[in-house]
Each structure stands twice: as C-alpha cells, then as structure tokens.
Write a protein that holds these residues in place. Structure first.
Motif, PDB file in Angstrom:
ATOM      1  N   ILE A 180      21.939  -8.520   5.193  1.00  0.00           N
ATOM      2  CA  ILE A 180      22.919  -8.279   4.121  1.00  0.00           C
ATOM      3  C   ILE A 180      22.302  -8.610   2.760  1.00  0.00           C
ATOM      4  O   ILE A 180      22.471  -7.864   1.789  1.00  0.00           O
ATOM      5  CB  ILE A 180      24.198  -9.092   4.379  1.00  0.00           C
ATOM      6  CG1 ILE A 180      24.952  -8.519   5.583  1.00  0.00           C
ATOM      7  CG2 ILE A 180      25.097  -9.114   3.151  1.00  0.00           C
ATOM      8  CD1 ILE A 180      26.100  -9.380   6.068  1.00  0.00           C
ATOM      9  N   MET A 181      21.561  -9.715   2.688  1.00  0.00           N
ATOM     10  CA  MET A 181      20.926 -10.093   1.419  1.00  0.00           C
ATOM     11  C   MET A 181      19.893  -9.052   0.977  1.00  0.00           C
ATOM     12  O   MET A 181      19.783  -8.756  -0.216  1.00  0.00           O
ATOM     13  CB  MET A 181      20.262 -11.465   1.542  1.00  0.00           C
ATOM     14  CG  MET A 181      21.246 -12.610   1.626  1.00  0.00           C
ATOM     15  SD  MET A 181      22.388 -12.678   0.233  1.00  0.00           S
ATOM     16  CE  MET A 181      21.281 -12.939  -1.118  1.00  0.00           C
ATOM     17  N   VAL A 182      19.170  -8.486   1.913  1.00  0.00           N
ATOM     18  CA  VAL A 182      18.192  -7.450   1.565  1.00  0.00           C
ATOM     19  C   VAL A 182      18.901  -6.230   0.991  1.00  0.00           C
ATOM     20  O   VAL A 182      18.471  -5.666  -0.028  1.00  0.00           O
ATOM     21  CB  VAL A 182      17.337  -7.069   2.792  1.00  0.00           C
ATOM     22  CG1 VAL A 182      16.570  -5.784   2.549  1.00  0.00           C
ATOM     23  CG2 VAL A 182      16.392  -8.191   3.140  1.00  0.00           C
ATOM     24  N   PHE A 183      20.012  -5.813   1.614  1.00  0.00           N
ATOM     25  CA  PHE A 183      20.752  -4.659   1.092  1.00  0.00           C
ATOM     26  C   PHE A 183      21.336  -4.952  -0.291  1.00  0.00           C
ATOM     27  O   PHE A 183      21.310  -4.091  -1.185  1.00  0.00           O
ATOM     28  CB  PHE A 183      21.864  -4.245   2.060  1.00  0.00           C
ATOM     29  CG  PHE A 183      21.366  -3.418   3.211  1.00  0.00           C
ATOM     30  CD1 PHE A 183      20.805  -2.172   3.000  1.00  0.00           C
ATOM     31  CD2 PHE A 183      21.443  -3.894   4.512  1.00  0.00           C
ATOM     32  CE1 PHE A 183      20.338  -1.400   4.052  1.00  0.00           C
ATOM     33  CE2 PHE A 183      20.979  -3.137   5.575  1.00  0.00           C
ATOM     34  CZ  PHE A 183      20.422  -1.887   5.349  1.00  0.00           C
ATOM     35  N   ILE A 184      21.852  -6.157  -0.495  1.00  0.00           N
ATOM     36  CA  ILE A 184      22.399  -6.523  -1.811  1.00  0.00           C
ATOM     37  C   ILE A 184      21.299  -6.511  -2.870  1.00  0.00           C
ATOM     38  O   ILE A 184      21.478  -5.953  -3.967  1.00  0.00           O
ATOM     39  CB  ILE A 184      23.097  -7.898  -1.744  1.00  0.00           C
ATOM     40  CG1 ILE A 184      24.387  -7.789  -0.939  1.00  0.00           C
ATOM     41  CG2 ILE A 184      23.379  -8.436  -3.140  1.00  0.00           C
ATOM     42  CD1 ILE A 184      25.040  -9.127  -0.635  1.00  0.00           C
ATOM     43  N   MET A 185      20.148  -7.111  -2.560  1.00  0.00           N
ATOM     44  CA  MET A 185      19.056  -7.146  -3.531  1.00  0.00           C
ATOM     45  C   MET A 185      18.513  -5.745  -3.814  1.00  0.00           C
ATOM     46  O   MET A 185      18.161  -5.428  -4.953  1.00  0.00           O
ATOM     47  CB  MET A 185      17.928  -8.061  -3.034  1.00  0.00           C
ATOM     48  CG  MET A 185      18.326  -9.529  -2.995  1.00  0.00           C
ATOM     49  SD  MET A 185      18.919 -10.148  -4.572  1.00  0.00           S
ATOM     50  CE  MET A 185      17.456 -10.014  -5.569  1.00  0.00           C
ATOM     51  N   ALA A 186      18.461  -4.893  -2.800  1.00  0.00           N
ATOM     52  CA  ALA A 186      18.000  -3.514  -3.018  1.00  0.00           C
ATOM     53  C   ALA A 186      18.966  -2.765  -3.925  1.00  0.00           C
ATOM     54  O   ALA A 186      18.548  -2.012  -4.810  1.00  0.00           O
ATOM     55  CB  ALA A 186      17.850  -2.797  -1.676  1.00  0.00           C
TER      56      ALA A 186
ATOM     57  N   ALA B  70      18.147  -1.328  -7.625  1.00  0.00           N
ATOM     58  CA  ALA B  70      18.358   0.090  -7.940  1.00  0.00           C
ATOM     59  C   ALA B  70      19.210   0.239  -9.191  1.00  0.00           C
ATOM     60  O   ALA B  70      18.906   1.073 -10.062  1.00  0.00           O
ATOM     61  CB  ALA B  70      19.021   0.793  -6.761  1.00  0.00           C
ATOM     62  N   VAL B  71      20.260  -0.555  -9.323  1.00  0.00           N
ATOM     63  CA  VAL B  71      21.119  -0.495 -10.513  1.00  0.00           C
ATOM     64  C   VAL B  71      20.324  -0.902 -11.753  1.00  0.00           C
ATOM     65  O   VAL B  71      20.415  -0.258 -12.802  1.00  0.00           O
ATOM     66  CB  VAL B  71      22.369  -1.389 -10.324  1.00  0.00           C
ATOM     67  CG1 VAL B  71      23.117  -1.565 -11.631  1.00  0.00           C
ATOM     68  CG2 VAL B  71      23.280  -0.806  -9.259  1.00  0.00           C
ATOM     69  N   PHE B  72      19.541  -1.964 -11.638  1.00  0.00           N
ATOM     70  CA  PHE B  72      18.735  -2.418 -12.770  1.00  0.00           C
ATOM     71  C   PHE B  72      17.791  -1.323 -13.249  1.00  0.00           C
ATOM     72  O   PHE B  72      17.735  -1.017 -14.441  1.00  0.00           O
ATOM     73  CB  PHE B  72      17.948  -3.673 -12.382  1.00  0.00           C
ATOM     74  CG  PHE B  72      16.937  -4.085 -13.410  1.00  0.00           C
ATOM     75  CD1 PHE B  72      17.339  -4.705 -14.582  1.00  0.00           C
ATOM     76  CD2 PHE B  72      15.584  -3.836 -13.213  1.00  0.00           C
ATOM     77  CE1 PHE B  72      16.414  -5.079 -15.543  1.00  0.00           C
ATOM     78  CE2 PHE B  72      14.657  -4.198 -14.161  1.00  0.00           C
ATOM     79  CZ  PHE B  72      15.065  -4.826 -15.326  1.00  0.00           C
ATOM     80  N   PHE B  73      17.046  -0.727 -12.326  1.00  0.00           N
ATOM     81  CA  PHE B  73      16.088   0.295 -12.735  1.00  0.00           C
ATOM     82  C   PHE B  73      16.775   1.565 -13.216  1.00  0.00           C
ATOM     83  O   PHE B  73      16.248   2.272 -14.087  1.00  0.00           O
ATOM     84  CB  PHE B  73      15.086   0.592 -11.617  1.00  0.00           C
ATOM     85  CG  PHE B  73      14.025  -0.467 -11.504  1.00  0.00           C
ATOM     86  CD1 PHE B  73      13.109  -0.652 -12.515  1.00  0.00           C
ATOM     87  CD2 PHE B  73      13.959  -1.284 -10.393  1.00  0.00           C
ATOM     88  CE1 PHE B  73      12.128  -1.629 -12.431  1.00  0.00           C
ATOM     89  CE2 PHE B  73      12.991  -2.265 -10.294  1.00  0.00           C
ATOM     90  CZ  PHE B  73      12.068  -2.441 -11.321  1.00  0.00           C
ATOM     91  N   ALA B  74      17.954   1.870 -12.705  1.00  0.00           N
ATOM     92  CA  ALA B  74      18.706   3.022 -13.212  1.00  0.00           C
ATOM     93  C   ALA B  74      19.120   2.775 -14.660  1.00  0.00           C
ATOM     94  O   ALA B  74      19.026   3.685 -15.503  1.00  0.00           O
ATOM     95  CB  ALA B  74      19.923   3.281 -12.334  1.00  0.00           C
ATOM     96  N   LEU B  75      19.564   1.562 -14.961  1.00  0.00           N
ATOM     97  CA  LEU B  75      19.949   1.239 -16.337  1.00  0.00           C
ATOM     98  C   LEU B  75      18.747   1.235 -17.275  1.00  0.00           C
ATOM     99  O   LEU B  75      18.836   1.735 -18.405  1.00  0.00           O
ATOM    100  CB  LEU B  75      20.653  -0.119 -16.381  1.00  0.00           C
ATOM    101  CG  LEU B  75      22.035  -0.164 -15.729  1.00  0.00           C
ATOM    102  CD1 LEU B  75      22.565  -1.598 -15.710  1.00  0.00           C
ATOM    103  CD2 LEU B  75      23.004   0.756 -16.439  1.00  0.00           C
ATOM    104  N   VAL B  76      17.625   0.710 -16.817  1.00  0.00           N
ATOM    105  CA  VAL B  76      16.412   0.731 -17.636  1.00  0.00           C
ATOM    106  C   VAL B  76      15.973   2.171 -17.882  1.00  0.00           C
ATOM    107  O   VAL B  76      15.614   2.540 -19.005  1.00  0.00           O
ATOM    108  CB  VAL B  76      15.284  -0.088 -16.963  1.00  0.00           C
ATOM    109  CG1 VAL B  76      13.946   0.148 -17.638  1.00  0.00           C
ATOM    110  CG2 VAL B  76      15.632  -1.569 -16.968  1.00  0.00           C
ATOM    111  N   ASP B  77      16.037   3.008 -16.867  1.00  0.00           N
ATOM    112  CA  ASP B  77      15.677   4.416 -17.010  1.00  0.00           C
ATOM    113  C   ASP B  77      16.598   5.111 -18.010  1.00  0.00           C
ATOM    114  O   ASP B  77      16.130   5.865 -18.864  1.00  0.00           O
ATOM    115  CB  ASP B  77      15.745   5.103 -15.653  1.00  0.00           C
ATOM    116  CG  ASP B  77      15.370   6.562 -15.724  1.00  0.00           C
ATOM    117  OD1 ASP B  77      14.289   6.872 -16.268  1.00  0.00           O
ATOM    118  OD2 ASP B  77      16.150   7.396 -15.230  1.00  0.00           O
ATOM    119  N   LEU B  78      17.888   4.833 -17.907  1.00  0.00           N
ATOM    120  CA  LEU B  78      18.851   5.425 -18.837  1.00  0.00           C
ATOM    121  C   LEU B  78      18.574   4.989 -20.272  1.00  0.00           C
ATOM    122  O   LEU B  78      18.609   5.798 -21.207  1.00  0.00           O
ATOM    123  CB  LEU B  78      20.271   5.034 -18.415  1.00  0.00           C
ATOM    124  CG  LEU B  78      21.417   5.614 -19.230  1.00  0.00           C
ATOM    125  CD1 LEU B  78      21.466   7.127 -19.060  1.00  0.00           C
ATOM    126  CD2 LEU B  78      22.729   4.988 -18.794  1.00  0.00           C
TER     127      LEU B  78
END
Length: 65
Positions: free
Chosen positions: A33-39, A43-51
């Motif tokens: 569960i922790m691996v899925f949460i961190m992934a 993903a959200v962090f890099f999507a925001l940085v990309d945006l």
C-alpha cells in the motif's frame, strides 16, 4: 575455491534458507500500500512540475512569437 559435493551444497542452501526472516502477510500488505501511495504522489508531483514548466515555456515563447 573449495569444491563441495552436491549433498553439502544442498545442506548449506537449506541452512541459509532457514536463516531468512520472511515478512508477515500484514507487513507485505502495508508495504505494498505504501508503494502505491508513494508512486501516486510521485506521479502527481511530476505532473504538476511538467504543467508548470510547460506553462512557463508557452508564456515565454508567446512573448517572442
């Protein structure tokens, strides 16, 4: 390198496998569960940085184009 016969090798393998501490079902579930949460957070962090970078570049290129 010392040569061991197959019987000794199997005994050594069994002795090493007996030393392994296997995780419990609960530990496996929690770490999964922790691996899925961190992934997802990554993903959200890099999507925001990309945006942010894309918006900045579009604004910068809009000034010159």
């Amino acid at each position: 390198m010392a040569v061991t016969n197959p019987l000794q090798f199997i005994q050594q393998v069994r002795a090493e496998v007996a030393k392994v501490v296997w995780p419990t079902r609960r530990e496996v579930l929690l770490t999964t569960i922790m691996v899925f949460i961190m992934a997802a957070l990554t993903a959200v962090f890099f999507a925001l940085v990309d945006l942010l970078i894309r918006s900045g570049l579009e604004g910068l290129l809009g000034l010159f184009g």
